[in-house]
Design a protein around this motif. Structure first.
Motif, short mmCIF file in Angstrom:
data_model
loop_
_atom_site.label_atom_id
_atom_site.label_comp_id
_atom_site.label_asym_id
_atom_site.label_seq_id
_atom_site.Cartn_x
_atom_site.Cartn_y
_atom_site.Cartn_z
N MET A 27 -10.69 -1.35 -3.28
CA MET A 27 -10.33 -1.22 -4.59
C MET A 27 -9.57 0.14 -4.59
SD MET A 27 -13.27 1.08 -7.02
CE MET A 27 -14.43 -0.51 -7.49
N LEU A 28 -9.53 1.17 -3.83
CA LEU A 28 -8.79 2.44 -3.73
C LEU A 28 -7.49 2.14 -3.25
CD1 LEU A 28 -11.59 5.04 -2.73
CD2 LEU A 28 -10.41 4.74 -5.01
N GLY A 29 -7.32 0.72 -2.58
CA GLY A 29 -6.09 0.82 -2.06
C GLY A 29 -5.04 0.24 -3.02
N HIS A 30 -5.40 0.20 -4.34
CA HIS A 30 -4.40 -0.02 -5.37
C HIS A 30 -3.75 1.26 -5.92
CE1 HIS A 30 -5.53 -4.29 -5.79
NE2 HIS A 30 -6.94 -3.91 -5.64
N PHE A 31 -4.35 2.12 -5.32
CA PHE A 31 -3.84 3.53 -5.80
C PHE A 31 -3.30 4.61 -4.49
CE2 PHE A 31 -7.39 2.13 -8.41
CZ PHE A 31 -6.93 2.07 -9.68
N PRO A 32 -2.46 3.97 -3.79
CA PRO A 32 -1.97 4.67 -2.49
C PRO A 32 -1.27 6.01 -2.94
CG PRO A 32 -0.33 2.77 -3.12
CD PRO A 32 -1.82 2.65 -4.16
N GLU A 33 -0.83 6.10 -4.01
CA GLU A 33 -0.05 7.56 -4.20
C GLU A 33 -1.17 8.34 -4.73
OE1 GLU A 33 2.77 6.88 -7.21
OE2 GLU A 33 4.26 5.53 -5.96
N GLU A 34 -2.17 8.13 -5.06
CA GLU A 34 -3.35 9.02 -5.44
C GLU A 34 -4.50 9.25 -4.43
OE1 GLU A 34 -4.21 9.53 -9.76
OE2 GLU A 34 -3.61 7.24 -9.99
N VAL A 35 -4.76 8.36 -3.77
CA VAL A 35 -5.99 8.40 -2.84
C VAL A 35 -5.47 7.80 -1.44
CG1 VAL A 35 -8.24 7.74 -2.04
CG2 VAL A 35 -7.51 8.22 -4.41
N ARG A 36 -5.91 8.54 -0.23
CA ARG A 36 -5.50 8.10 1.05
C ARG A 36 -6.80 8.16 1.92
NH1 ARG A 36 -3.42 10.18 6.04
NH2 ARG A 36 -2.80 12.19 5.00
N ILE A 37 -7.37 7.08 2.32
CA ILE A 37 -8.63 7.18 3.14
C ILE A 37 -8.34 7.35 4.42
CG2 ILE A 37 -10.60 5.84 3.90
CD1 ILE A 37 -10.30 4.09 1.39
N VAL A 38 -8.95 8.56 4.85
CA VAL A 38 -8.72 8.90 6.45
C VAL A 38 -9.78 8.97 7.18
CG1 VAL A 38 -7.04 10.86 5.39
CG2 VAL A 38 -9.53 11.28 5.77
N GLY A 39 -10.99 8.28 6.64
CA GLY A 39 -12.06 8.26 7.65
C GLY A 39 -13.21 7.22 6.64
N GLN A 40 -13.92 6.77 7.71
CA GLN A 40 -15.17 5.88 7.31
C GLN A 40 -16.26 6.30 8.12
OE1 GLN A 40 -14.50 1.81 5.82
NE2 GLN A 40 -12.23 2.17 5.27
#
Length: 222
Positions: A27-40
């Protein structure tokens, strides 16, 4: 110094279900300029490790992480890593969890039925210092605040207790047994036990003495 609005939010995802993590990632992969997932992470310990290693802007986690508490995790993160904010993403559409979340320092409480664009907006506002609450709960919280200021609430409402749970707790504080509480409230003893279990859960205690201690500490009954 706050991050620039143009800088993607550095985010750690925490949920005990890998399917949920994959879904959020997609879901958040559609917003790469706004969110970067750095860990899970799928555990509280794993979450703390990810926060320590990556120093994210935000942690997005559930209220429950398996048998662990996301509320306890939130308290730990905000105490140990003051530069990292925590937003809770959960299925629990319940004001008492929201109140507890705010008490332990959460910057937001969002329900999992939210869409990607809304979620990103909430995360952005949380990073900027706002406390974000899901729209489905915000109206009820506002009504609760209005009732409280009007003196229409009962003791323990701010802790998430229902009016009947508050009545049960007051009788427990007065030394009544479950059987005596049932007699006073004209309900079955099984019903009293159900209310007792509910108030234990909401107060975060496991027995009568713990519930009484919270009631006395909070000054619920005079």
């Amino acid at each position: 110094m706050p991050a620039s609005p143009a800088t993607p939010i550095r985010l750690v995802l925490v949920d005990d279900h890998e399917m949920v993590l994959h879904g959020l990632d997609a879901m958040l992969g559609h917003f790469p300029e706004e969110v970067r997932i750095v860990g899970q992470a799928t555990t509280a310990a794993g979450a703390l490790t990810q926060v320590s290693e990556h120093s994210p802007d935000l942690v997005l986690c559930d209220v429950r992480i398996g048998k662990e508490s996301g509320l306890d995790l939130c308290r730990q993160i905000t105490a140990q890593y003051p530069g990292t904010k925590v937003v809770l993403l959960t299925v629990y559409d319940d004001e008492h969890y929201l109140y507890q979340a705010l008490r332990v320092g959460a910057s937001g409480y969002i329900l999992k039925r939210i869409d990607g664009q809304e979620l990103v907006g909430h995360l952005r506002r949380a990073r900027e210092g706002e406390t974000v609450v899901d729209h489905a709960l915000a109206g009820r919280v506002a009504l609760s605040a209005a009732r409280l200021s009007a003196g229409e609430f009962w003791s323990g409402a701010h802790l998430g207790l229902t009016q009947r749970e508050s009545e049960v707790l007051e009788l427990l504080v007065s030394g009544h047994s479950n059987k005596a509480v049932a007699g006073r409230l004209v309900v079955s003893e099984d019903t009293v036990k159900t209310h007792v279990r509910g108030l234990y859960r909401k107060l975060g205690v496991s027995d009568r003495s713990g519930a009484i201690a919270v009631a006395l500490r909070e000054g619920l009954f005079h």
